[in-house]
Design a protein around this motif. Structure first.
Motif, mmCIF file in Angstrom:
data_model
loop_
_atom_site.group_PDB
_atom_site.id
_atom_site.type_symbol
_atom_site.label_atom_id
_atom_site.label_comp_id
_atom_site.label_asym_id
_atom_site.label_seq_id
_atom_site.Cartn_x
_atom_site.Cartn_y
_atom_site.Cartn_z
ATOM 1 N N GLY A 1 -41.672 78.356 45.330
ATOM 2 C CA GLY A 1 -40.799 78.864 44.274
ATOM 3 C C GLY A 1 -41.587 79.207 43.028
ATOM 4 N N THR B 1 -31.931 69.078 43.441
ATOM 5 C CA THR B 1 -31.518 70.467 43.661
ATOM 6 C C THR B 1 -31.746 71.357 42.437
ATOM 7 O OG1 THR B 1 -29.238 70.016 42.969
ATOM 8 C CG2 THR B 1 -29.766 69.735 45.308
ATOM 9 N N TRP C 1 -32.879 75.415 36.228
ATOM 10 C CA TRP C 1 -33.160 76.257 37.388
ATOM 11 C C TRP C 1 -32.591 75.659 38.662
ATOM 12 C CZ3 TRP C 1 -36.334 80.437 35.931
ATOM 13 C CH2 TRP C 1 -37.052 80.282 34.737
ATOM 14 N N CYS C 2 -32.309 76.538 39.621
ATOM 15 C CA CYS C 2 -32.008 76.100 40.982
ATOM 16 C C CYS C 2 -33.348 75.919 41.689
ATOM 17 C CB CYS C 2 -31.160 77.134 41.711
ATOM 18 S SG CYS C 2 -30.935 76.788 43.470
ATOM 19 N N GLU D 1 -34.067 75.550 44.766
ATOM 20 C CA GLU D 1 -34.200 76.262 46.043
ATOM 21 C C GLU D 1 -34.394 77.759 45.861
ATOM 22 O OE1 GLU D 1 -31.826 76.856 50.303
ATOM 23 O OE2 GLU D 1 -30.977 75.603 48.722
ATOM 24 N N SER D 2 -33.552 78.385 45.039
ATOM 25 C CA SER D 2 -33.612 79.848 44.885
ATOM 26 C C SER D 2 -34.522 80.288 43.752
ATOM 27 C CB SER D 2 -32.210 80.393 44.645
ATOM 28 O OG SER D 2 -31.721 79.984 43.376
ATOM 29 N N SER E 1 -33.538 80.658 40.729
ATOM 30 C CA SER E 1 -32.740 81.378 39.740
ATOM 31 C C SER E 1 -32.475 80.502 38.524
ATOM 32 C CB SER E 1 -31.414 81.828 40.354
ATOM 33 O OG SER E 1 -30.659 80.707 40.783
ATOM 34 N N ARG F 1 -30.167 79.023 35.882
ATOM 35 C CA ARG F 1 -28.743 78.759 35.761
ATOM 36 C C ARG F 1 -28.265 78.772 34.318
ATOM 37 N NH1 ARG F 1 -28.182 73.638 39.999
ATOM 38 N NH2 ARG F 1 -28.144 74.882 41.924
#
Length: 264
Positions: A57, A76, A90-91, A93-94, A96, A98
């Motif tokens: 990531g 998470t 931040w997420c 996993e992705s 992105s 938030r």
């Protein structure tokens, strides 16, 4: 910009994480130990697999050095603090973003998520710590309490550690003034101030040398005594280091008890 991985048992290096193009300021593990997050002066946060050692990531968005990163309790999400005067959620996993937390007037030096993940706490060189809604990015409370220097670190106790029984716990903040300050994270009420012996002597002496003398000195003493002040907890003179230098970090014991929450 490289991260060295070591085996504590064997006492030898077992790997290296490469990818950052500038100095790495912070490295943290996710609670389950599966992920690693690193914050760097290259304006990036990288998320790594602790199993493969691969970068999985790349969190982009900060416009200046990233000082620190921290995972949520479930691993998470993660929050980052930057010299661009913002913190970001931040997420994991992705990758992105938030939410962005903007409002500090100087570099954000640290950021943490509360256990529920609904609250973000930040520390800044603007001499404040702030509490934010993780959902809306709204600043809920500013902890000022006359910091005499940069605020370098914040931490949050477990739920129930605060003497008032609130749902958030105790907030600890510290920095260049060699003082550890505690608040109720929900109400903002003071829960104590830890000072080194030399700082306490300066406080009790009233500053300026001597006791002031005469009627003016007595009036100043009465005014100071009437002022409502936070509970002062003096660090023993024999304590390691005795807080002679600025404090760079603070943390609570996982199963601490009492109003102070076992901060270290």
């Amino acid at each position: 910009g490289n991260i060295q991985c070591w085996s504590v048992e064997a006492g030898r290096r077992i790997g290296e994480l490469t990818g950052h193009t500038d100095a790495v300021n912070s490295v943290v593990f996710s609670p389950d130990g599966v992920l690693i997050a690193s914050a760097s002066c290259d304006h990036l946060v990288r998320v790594w697999s602790n199993i493969s050692g691969q970068c999985i990531g790349l969190l982009r968005g900060h416009e200046h050095f990233v000082k620190a990163a921290a995972f949520s309790a479930d691993g998470t999400s993660l929050v980052s603090a930057s010299n661009d005067r913002t913190a970001r959620l931040w997420c994991a996993e992705s990758g992105s973003c938030r939410c962005t937390f903007a409002g500090h007037e100087s570099s954000v030096t640290a950021a943490v998520l509360c256990t529920s993940g609904q609250i973000v706490l930040t520390a800044s060189n603007d001499r404040t710590a702030r509490l934010w809604s993780a959902e809306t990015g709204e600043c809920k409370y500013i902890f000022r309490d006359a910091f005499d220097g940069w605020v370098q670190a914040v931490s949050l106790s477990r739920v129930g550690a605060c003497s008032c029984g609130c749902a958030l716990g105790v907030l600890a903040a510290t920095g260049h003034d060699k003082t550890l300050r505690l608040w109720c994270a929900e109400t903002g009420g003071s829960r104590g101030v830890f000072k080194p012996p030399c700082a306490e002597a300066d406080t009790e002496g009233g500053g300026g040398g001597g006791d002031g003398g005469g009627e003016i000195g007595e009036a100043l003493k009465k005014r100071a005594a009437a002022r409502k002040r936070p509970r002062l907890l003096v660090v023993p003179a024999g304590a390691p280091g005795s807080l002679r230098a600025s404090i760079a970090a603070t943390a609570f014991a996982p199963h601490s008890h009492g109003g102070g929450g076992g901060s270290a």
